[in-house]
Design a protein around this motif. Sequence first.
Motif: not given
Length: 212
Positions: A9-11, A31-35, A48-53, A55-58
């Motif tokens: 999921g971009a991880t 190193q994603a934008e996280s909680t 930081k973002t999903d390669a397919e969509s 979208d941001k990854v949390y």
Amino acid sequence: MKKTKLLAGATVLALSIGAGGLVLNNSLQAQAESTTKSTQSQMADVAKTDAESGDKVYVDAQAQVIKSLGEAGKLTVDGQKKPSFEITVHSVKTLDSCTLRGFGEEITPENGNFLLVDISASLAASAAKAVDEEIALMPLDASVFGVSTGENQKVAYQLDTIASYSCEVENAVDIAVGAGDEVRGMLMLDAPYGSGQIVYDPEKSGGWTWGY
């Protein structure tokens, strides 16, 4: 042992060969934008973002990429957009008991709650080319799942009790998905929490989490 960097999921994860085929390596970092800010400093390989969509990854403090029920966790080869592996938790039903397989009597969970989980997973045929062995698999049995009371909370594993394996489960999911295959079915877990987060994390080092 050959390793291939992938994105969950971009991880970014590593795949390695074990006795059971293709499994998640224990090198998940992020190193994603996280909680939490501490999560960002502790992890280095989540995009930081999903390669397919796009979208941001949390990611939560337990190195789990946060997903909603029905949303797929994706493992994508670094530099590509199409996922090599996907897993989705569609629903989770909490039960006080289940029917003992082959006998018909009711049994109770060892950890407090049975969780009947509807999951699906797929592994691209190309995954077989990423490893040196003939068998490429991603495990789906109860031993690779965990639960927590919520995001950022410590994950409890060992949900694969004798009781959970003894339950009669209709349309039981396969214990693994192989290269080129797609599966969907039900899995029984024996969990200490009746609600919270369910985690798919084969190496106990970071994966995906869904609230239930």
